[in-house]
Design a protein around this motif. Structure first.
Motif, PDB file in Angstrom:
ATOM      1  N   MET B   1       0.840  -1.209   0.000  1.00  0.00           N
ATOM      2  CA  MET B   1       0.000   0.000   0.000  1.00  0.00           C
ATOM      3  C   MET B   1       0.868   1.250   0.000  1.00  0.00           C
ATOM      4  O   MET B   1       1.712   1.401   0.870  1.00  0.00           O
ATOM      5  CB  MET B   1      -0.862   0.008   1.274  1.00  0.00           C
ATOM      6  CG  MET B   1      -2.314  -0.125   0.956  1.00  0.00           C
ATOM      7  SD  MET B   1      -3.435  -0.071   2.354  1.00  0.00           S
ATOM      8  CE  MET B   1      -2.536  -0.457   3.824  1.00  0.00           C
ATOM      9  N   ASN B   3       1.460   5.385   0.280  1.00  0.00           N
ATOM     10  CA  ASN B   3       0.857   6.401   1.139  1.00  0.00           C
ATOM     11  C   ASN B   3      -0.364   7.030   0.489  1.00  0.00           C
ATOM     12  O   ASN B   3      -1.342   7.345   1.137  1.00  0.00           O
ATOM     13  CB  ASN B   3       1.888   7.490   1.449  1.00  0.00           C
ATOM     14  CG  ASN B   3       2.817   7.030   2.552  1.00  0.00           C
ATOM     15  OD1 ASN B   3       2.499   6.061   3.257  1.00  0.00           O
ATOM     16  ND2 ASN B   3       3.941   7.685   2.681  1.00  0.00           N
ATOM     17  N   ASP B   5      -2.422   5.655  -1.597  1.00  0.00           N
ATOM     18  CA  ASP B   5      -3.565   4.753  -1.453  1.00  0.00           C
ATOM     19  C   ASP B   5      -4.232   4.925  -0.099  1.00  0.00           C
ATOM     20  O   ASP B   5      -5.449   4.960   0.013  1.00  0.00           O
ATOM     21  CB  ASP B   5      -3.113   3.291  -1.592  1.00  0.00           C
ATOM     22  CG  ASP B   5      -2.750   2.974  -3.031  1.00  0.00           C
ATOM     23  OD1 ASP B   5      -3.223   3.702  -3.913  1.00  0.00           O
ATOM     24  OD2 ASP B   5      -1.982   2.020  -3.238  1.00  0.00           O
ATOM     25  N   VAL B   6      -3.391   4.984   0.917  1.00  0.00           N
ATOM     26  CA  VAL B   6      -3.921   5.093   2.286  1.00  0.00           C
ATOM     27  C   VAL B   6      -4.723   6.380   2.445  1.00  0.00           C
ATOM     28  O   VAL B   6      -5.839   6.381   2.966  1.00  0.00           O
ATOM     29  CB  VAL B   6      -2.765   5.036   3.324  1.00  0.00           C
ATOM     30  CG1 VAL B   6      -3.286   5.311   4.713  1.00  0.00           C
ATOM     31  CG2 VAL B   6      -2.079   3.683   3.263  1.00  0.00           C
ATOM     32  N   GLU B   7      -4.126   7.484   1.967  1.00  0.00           N
ATOM     33  CA  GLU B   7      -4.821   8.767   2.061  1.00  0.00           C
ATOM     34  C   GLU B   7      -6.172   8.709   1.359  1.00  0.00           C
ATOM     35  O   GLU B   7      -7.185   9.209   1.861  1.00  0.00           O
ATOM     36  CB  GLU B   7      -3.960   9.889   1.458  1.00  0.00           C
ATOM     37  CG  GLU B   7      -2.731  10.249   2.265  1.00  0.00           C
ATOM     38  CD  GLU B   7      -3.092  10.647   3.694  1.00  0.00           C
ATOM     39  OE1 GLU B   7      -4.084  11.386   3.880  1.00  0.00           O
ATOM     40  OE2 GLU B   7      -2.389  10.202   4.632  1.00  0.00           O
ATOM     41  N   GLN B   9      -7.962   6.031   0.719  1.00  0.00           N
ATOM     42  CA  GLN B   9      -8.865   5.177   1.497  1.00  0.00           C
ATOM     43  C   GLN B   9      -9.480   5.932   2.660  1.00  0.00           C
ATOM     44  O   GLN B   9     -10.678   5.834   2.929  1.00  0.00           O
ATOM     45  CB  GLN B   9      -8.081   3.989   2.072  1.00  0.00           C
ATOM     46  CG  GLN B   9      -7.963   2.804   1.143  1.00  0.00           C
ATOM     47  CD  GLN B   9      -7.528   1.580   1.929  1.00  0.00           C
ATOM     48  OE1 GLN B   9      -8.155   1.201   2.900  1.00  0.00           O
ATOM     49  NE2 GLN B   9      -6.434   0.981   1.500  1.00  0.00           N
ATOM     50  N   VAL B  23      -5.012   5.040  10.585  1.00  0.00           N
ATOM     51  CA  VAL B  23      -4.162   3.898  10.242  1.00  0.00           C
ATOM     52  C   VAL B  23      -3.335   3.581  11.476  1.00  0.00           C
ATOM     53  O   VAL B  23      -2.716   4.474  12.058  1.00  0.00           O
ATOM     54  CB  VAL B  23      -3.203   4.247   9.082  1.00  0.00           C
ATOM     55  CG1 VAL B  23      -2.438   3.003   8.640  1.00  0.00           C
ATOM     56  CG2 VAL B  23      -3.965   4.847   7.940  1.00  0.00           C
ATOM     57  N   THR B  34      -1.122  -3.805  10.189  1.00  0.00           N
ATOM     58  CA  THR B  34      -1.587  -2.441   9.946  1.00  0.00           C
ATOM     59  C   THR B  34      -3.088  -2.507   9.695  1.00  0.00           C
ATOM     60  O   THR B  34      -3.549  -3.299   8.875  1.00  0.00           O
ATOM     61  CB  THR B  34      -0.886  -1.817   8.725  1.00  0.00           C
ATOM     62  OG1 THR B  34       0.522  -1.779   8.987  1.00  0.00           O
ATOM     63  CG2 THR B  34      -1.373  -0.398   8.484  1.00  0.00           C
ATOM     64  N   ILE B  36      -6.934  -0.224   9.464  1.00  0.00           N
ATOM     65  CA  ILE B  36      -7.617   1.070   9.348  1.00  0.00           C
ATOM     66  C   ILE B  36      -8.934   0.938  10.087  1.00  0.00           C
ATOM     67  O   ILE B  36      -9.751   0.058   9.765  1.00  0.00           O
ATOM     68  CB  ILE B  36      -7.845   1.453   7.878  1.00  0.00           C
ATOM     69  CG1 ILE B  36      -6.481   1.624   7.169  1.00  0.00           C
ATOM     70  CG2 ILE B  36      -8.656   2.737   7.779  1.00  0.00           C
ATOM     71  CD1 ILE B  36      -6.591   2.055   5.720  1.00  0.00           C
TER      72      ILE B  36
END
Lengths: 305, 212
Positions: B1, B3, B5-7, B9, B23, B34, B36
């Motif tokens: 993943m 960063n 992608d995480v943002e 999501q 996260v 990890t 979310i």
């Protein structure tokens, strides 16, 4: 039940934490041993939570005869209770922390957090008032010290402004000739006390010259009750029974108790009477003993009376 | 993943649910994880629901019963009194993580079997984690210290006698496995004490089994 939706921040410095807290409806999360259950039961529902546990070097404990014991916001009950310096400089602190909840809770709960949570059934606020301690708070407007006697406004209400973070607390060092003691009765060791009593007794030439007491789960929250008129002038080695009785009677008259699911007001009053006598006498003996054992270098001012 | 992608999501979740998600990366029983989760998620729920480690039991959910006790960097804490977000960067051990890789039970788990330290078993994970951490600091507790060690945990089935016996027995097993005298440095007096405090209580207590 679970916490209501909230915004979560994990700042890396106190300054950043203060900035986040300024201007929002927020609460500071440190150990969370009182705050999390309040959130889960929805007795509290802050819009923003500022988790300060990610801030480095905010857990120090310093102890000296001159300045007393200072512990920072992230110092846990367990680390403070086992700190040799803190125990030397102010033994009442460690003895008190042994009574705070269970080992598992003491591993995470912070002493500063317990103070600013201002729970009348918690031990540390009572002891902070008794010892004339203080709390240092910070906000974007700067730092200030709040004396313990000005800190507690009522149950779960402290004089911190909503944007202020308690960053440390200080209790003065123990003095020669000043004895302290604390005891409590709880249904299970480590649970909230039905009644707790902390005493600070000054002794000169084997005679009591000043005796002050604070209560946990009894009386007016944050109030110090003076028993000097009852026990002042009495010799520490006096026959214990008459002193015991006058102290018990005085306590029964001076301290108001309330009923709740755990105990009736009358039972609490009984505990107040018995514990006051027991703890004041223990503090008086501790005071007499300190004249012999406590080095004079520890002689410092314990603040205003 | 990545960063990014995480943002994405997180902002999608914000748009969908209307609440902030976070996260959280931490080590659970030796494995890096990890997740979310909504910012308000309690640690015990994250461990049970998101990571399916259901050994951590949730009893009172406000820090009284101790059933949810986990080890945070080796120290016992209540998982119901922590936000999942606060686990960031920490090392968590649950009751599942106490078993040896080859399946050998942890001394405390073995002792609970030996001494009949559990009945319904709901409170047991909390006791086991609490006692495991306690024995790291005190590997030869007295009966009184054993009582104090478990004072923060509630069991509604037993009279705690078998649990106390389990604490002492676990200490023995630990010593045994370490190749020491199982009954401690002073073998003879320990053996005498043991007759009263462990052996006597490991038999069924006044139960039918004794008379049958």
């Amino acid at each position: 039940m679970k916490p209501s939706p909230l915004k979560y921040h994990r700042p890396r410095s106190i300054e950043e934490a203060c900035e986040v807290l300024a201007g929002v409806d927020g609460k500071v999360l440190a150990g969370g041993q009182s705050l999390i259950p309040m959130l889960s039961m929805r007795l509290a529902a802050p819009g923003t939570l500022v988790d300060i546990t990610g801030i480095d070097r905010l857990d120090s404990i310093t102890a000296s005869a001159e300045s007393g014991v200072t512990f920072q916001a992230l110092a846990t009950h367990a680390s403070l209770a086992s700190n040799p310096g803190a125990n030397d400089v102010q033994p009442l602190l460690g003895r008190t922390l042994q009574l705070v909840a269970h080992a598992t809770i003491r591993n995470r709960g912070t002493t500063v957090g317990s103070i600013v949570h201002a729970d009348p059934s918690a031990e540390v606020p009572a002891v902070l008032v008794l010892l004339d301690g203080s709390v240092t708070v910070q906000s974007v407007r700067g730092r200030r010290d709040i004396a313990a006697r000005d800190l507690f406004l009522g149950p779960l209400e402290s004089s911190l402004e909503p944007d202020e973070i308690a960053i440390s607390a200080t209790v003065p060092a123990a003095r020669r000739g000043v004895g302290t003691a604390i005891d409590e009765i709880a249904r299970r060791h480590g649970d909230y006390a039905l009644v707790g009593v902390a005493a600070r007794v000054e002794v000169e030439d084997g005679v009591v010259t000043n005796a002050r007491v604070t209560y946990v789960s009894a009386g007016e929250f944050g109030e110090v009750i003076d028993y000097t008129d009852v026990i002042g002038g009495a010799s520490v080695s006096d026959d214990r029974d008459p002193l015991w009785n006058v102290l018990s009677e005085a306590a029964r008259k001076r301290v108001e108790t309330e009923a709740d699911i755990h105990a009736t007001a009358r039972y609490r009053s009984q505990l107040v009477a018995a514990l006051t006598a027991r703890v004041v006498m223990a503090a008086a003996r501790d005071g007499a003993l300190s004249l012999a054992t406590r080095p004079s270098t520890l002689r410092v001012d314990a603040g205003e009376k | 993943m990545t960063n990014r992608d995480v943002e994405t999501q997180l902002s999608d979740l914000m748009a969908e649910t209307g609440e902030q998600h976070v996260v959280v990366s931490f080590t659970l029983n030796g494995t890096k994880q990890t997740i979310i989760v909504p910012a308000r998620t309690i640690a015990s729920d994250a461990i049970r629901h998101n990571l399916r480690q259901t050994g951590t039991h949730v009893g009172c959910e406000h820090g009284v019963c101790g059933a949810c006790t986990i080890l945070l960097d080796g120290k016992p804490v209540r998982a119901c009194l922590m936000l999942a977000a606060s686990l960031e960067g920490q090392s968590v051990t649950t009751v599942e993580g106490l078993v040896e890789p080859d399946g050998t039970l942890h001394p405390v788990q073995q002792a609970f079997m030996d001494c009949h330290g559990l009945q319904c078993g709901f409170c047991t994970p909390g006791f086991v984690t609490t006692i495991a951490a306690f024995l790291e600091e005190n590997d030869a507790p007295t009966q009184e210290e054993a009582t104090e060690a478990i004072a923060g945990n509630i069991c509604r089935c037993t009279g705690y006698q078998n649990i106390k016996a389990s604490v002492l027995r676990a200490a023995e097993i630990k010593r045994e496995r370490a190749g020491e005298f199982p009954l401690g440095k002073d073998d003879e007096s320990s053996r005498a004490a043991l007759e009263g405090k462990v052996r006597g209580k490991t038999n069924p207590v006044g139960g039918r089994a004794g008379r049958a």
